[in-house]
Write a protein that holds these residues in place. Sequence first.
Motif, short mmCIF file in Angstrom:
data_model
loop_
_atom_site.label_atom_id
_atom_site.label_comp_id
_atom_site.label_asym_id
_atom_site.label_seq_id
_atom_site.Cartn_x
_atom_site.Cartn_y
_atom_site.Cartn_z
N SER A 18 2.40 5.00 -7.70
CA SER A 18 1.29 4.07 -7.62
C SER A 18 0.36 4.45 -6.46
O SER A 18 0.80 4.98 -5.45
CB SER A 18 1.85 2.67 -7.40
OG SER A 18 0.98 1.93 -6.61
N TYR A 75 3.96 -2.87 1.34
CA TYR A 75 4.27 -2.73 -0.10
C TYR A 75 4.55 -4.09 -0.73
O TYR A 75 4.45 -4.25 -1.92
CB TYR A 75 5.51 -1.87 -0.30
CG TYR A 75 5.26 -0.38 -0.37
CD1 TYR A 75 4.03 0.15 -0.03
CD2 TYR A 75 6.27 0.48 -0.79
CE1 TYR A 75 3.83 1.51 -0.08
CE2 TYR A 75 6.06 1.84 -0.84
CZ TYR A 75 4.84 2.36 -0.48
OH TYR A 75 4.64 3.69 -0.54
N TYR A 118 6.03 -3.20 -4.61
CA TYR A 118 6.48 -1.82 -4.70
C TYR A 118 7.58 -1.56 -3.69
O TYR A 118 7.79 -2.33 -2.75
CB TYR A 118 5.31 -0.86 -4.46
CG TYR A 118 4.45 -0.73 -5.69
CD1 TYR A 118 4.81 0.15 -6.70
CD2 TYR A 118 3.31 -1.50 -5.84
CE1 TYR A 118 4.04 0.27 -7.83
CE2 TYR A 118 2.53 -1.39 -6.97
CZ TYR A 118 2.89 -0.51 -7.98
OH TYR A 118 2.16 -0.40 -9.10
N ALA A 127 6.71 5.43 -3.91
CA ALA A 127 6.24 4.10 -4.29
C ALA A 127 6.56 3.89 -5.76
O ALA A 127 6.07 4.60 -6.62
CB ALA A 127 4.74 3.97 -4.07
N ASN A 131 7.49 0.79 -8.74
CA ASN A 131 7.53 -0.62 -9.06
C ASN A 131 8.93 -1.18 -8.83
O ASN A 131 9.91 -0.58 -9.23
CB ASN A 131 7.13 -0.80 -10.53
CG ASN A 131 6.98 -2.25 -10.89
OD1 ASN A 131 7.94 -3.00 -10.81
ND2 ASN A 131 5.78 -2.63 -11.26
N LYS A 132 8.99 -2.31 -8.15
CA LYS A 132 10.30 -2.80 -7.73
C LYS A 132 11.22 -3.09 -8.91
O LYS A 132 12.40 -2.79 -8.89
CB LYS A 132 10.12 -4.07 -6.90
CG LYS A 132 11.33 -4.34 -6.03
CD LYS A 132 11.14 -5.56 -5.20
CE LYS A 132 12.46 -5.94 -4.57
NZ LYS A 132 12.41 -7.27 -3.99
#
Lengths: 525, 189
Positions: free
Chosen positions: A30, A131, A136, A155, A157-158
């Motif tokens: 990202s 973040y 993120y 980075a 996406n969580k």
Amino acid sequence: MDKELEAEVVEQATNATENDSTTHNWQRVSPIALLYFVLKVIKNIFGNFIYLAPALYLGYDKVAEDPSFWLPIIYGAVALIVLSAVLSFYFFQYRLSNQQIEIRSGVFSKKYINLPFSRIQNVELTEPLYYRPFGYTCMQLDTAGSVKQEAKVVAINKHLALQLKNEILAAHQPVTSTETEDVTETQTKIEDEVVLDTRNLDDLVIHGITNNRVWIFIAGMAPFIDQISDKIGQWLYFLGFNVEQYFEFEGKSGWQIATTAISLTLMVMIPITIFSIIGSIIAFHDFKLSRSGDRYIRRSGLFTRNEVTMRLSRLQVIVRQQDWLDVLLGRINLKFEQSNANFQQAQAGQLTNKIIVPSVTRKECQFLIDDAYPENKLKDVEFNRVSPRLLVRNLLLFILPISAVIASLAYQQQPIITIVYVLIFAVFISVLITMSYIRWGYAADDNFIYVRKGCLGVDYYCFPIYKVQQAGFKQSWFLKRKQLCSVEFVLASGAINIPYVTEATGLCLLDNSLYQVEQSKKNWM
Amino acid sequence: MNPTVLDTPEALADFSNKTVATDELASLAKLNFNALSAKYAPTHRLVILMTTLLLMTLILIAHHQPWLALPTEVKVVFEVAQWVIGTIGLLAYLYNYFADPKKQYSLREQDISYQSGLVFNKTVCQPILRVQHVELKRGPIERKVGLASLQVFSAGGAMHTFEIPGLDYDNAENIRQYILSHKDLTQHG
């Protein structure tokens, strides 16, 4: 049969990732990672701050003199930093396919990493402050092998990261059973996480007082330490406090000097304690230790939230640590230590290789230990003393030089008072030496070896015998005459010594450990 | 019980893997030790001697070179350095003269041990099951006289690398092969 199953697992895994995005192809992280790269460049520059400091200092005057000439250069430097961040971002790509992750990175020197999920030992999620609003996270993947072979997706996406993590760790599960339900079972197991322990603010304050966590604070402040110390000096001066006056000892009595020393110590101790409390809160804010299946997960951190996952099988030694203040307050720091090999390059301040539970009470501590190793008997095992010759040796090593000092003082006909001071000091140290002798203790049962040591505080170590990597038997010429020896057990997390036990006991401990390792053939991780 | 000599590949073929300690508990106290190569001790002493002499000569040259006039402080430092290096060299020579013969190793079915130390005697035992990789280290002098050091790495970290110095090259290679072909490593490694 096995192949079929494998194919199914792979399919399941890929399906899971496909839901979110097509991660089969090379893709960038990202754009939020731009921030990460900019900060990394700046961090690298400030890492060499010492070399840059004179240049910056000179530079500041020059810039103040002639801003129109220097400003473009500064803008240029900023642009360069941004450009390098953009380039690093552009060239950072990753791909997930067939149960493995590939990462390409580097602007000038290209780097390519290919990691099969099954070789990943540890997944660590770090969420820097910047973040968090965007959801993120940084995902660090460690292998058991070398330091160079570790990968970081800067980075991600969580949600995707969590999913990936489960998948990676599931790939580790030895799928020996042919039942396919097994896989789904582990999948569901991953979801129900049991919280074992949380820490409140008051626990963290206690932890800050009893343990020196200043370095957490200082590590963050390192680039600015000069300015801070200058400022502190100015403040003190402003408050009418003359430092030089403090150190003029001439014409002062012993008591005055003593009070000076005490007040100085306090003056140093109080800010250190405050910083230590702040450091403890920064590191352990909102601490949560949970367990899901055979994995322990630690989450904590005020600014940067840190998530460390450790499989129970990776646990090498449990350390139950108490400083003297901890002993008074009845608090314990519990550490679950795992392999050290990967983290030798890590900064001294990092806590990543161990799961530490700060300042737990006795009951909570016992609960956690029993949870990890149900059959351990740390609580009620009876420790054996080491030989009193250890005490004799340490006292002799210390008292001989001290008595020489006293003799020389007496010879020079110094006032009695100096000799008394030296004596008081000597008695104090001797008490410490005796305390540390009393603390030494060891015990063993069928599965574990227990070691107790410390001085004013007390530390307990407990490790499963089959985790031993190497065993050592040490005997000096003097020890041999007294049929004593020292033994050393090397674990993946470090070495543990037991000094001055009888030769027979030492050999028995070593032989038994080697036998357990070689006979059980259990894996150490 | 203890395959102590491994000079021939046949020894590997006859490899058995009886579990240790079912009949009698194998003990570190009962190890059958093998000596290091006969060439090791003299070579080691020679290296110490040459290093000391080389350092002392370099300082001597720096001291008496005709091109640069040295301040007296530097000359004093050089003089002290000569003495310090000379003394350390002599002590190291003497110590190793007596300590080198004490160095010995032992190979059992399941582990490898190394003993060393004159005053502070230490025996380290490395189970082969826990070995991560094995290396032969050969410096220029070791290559010249046909020696090799065996390094065995476990997860215990760099501080605890198991090392046997001064093995004959062929013997070292045999031990390395023995460790690498060990059943535990090939199955569990």
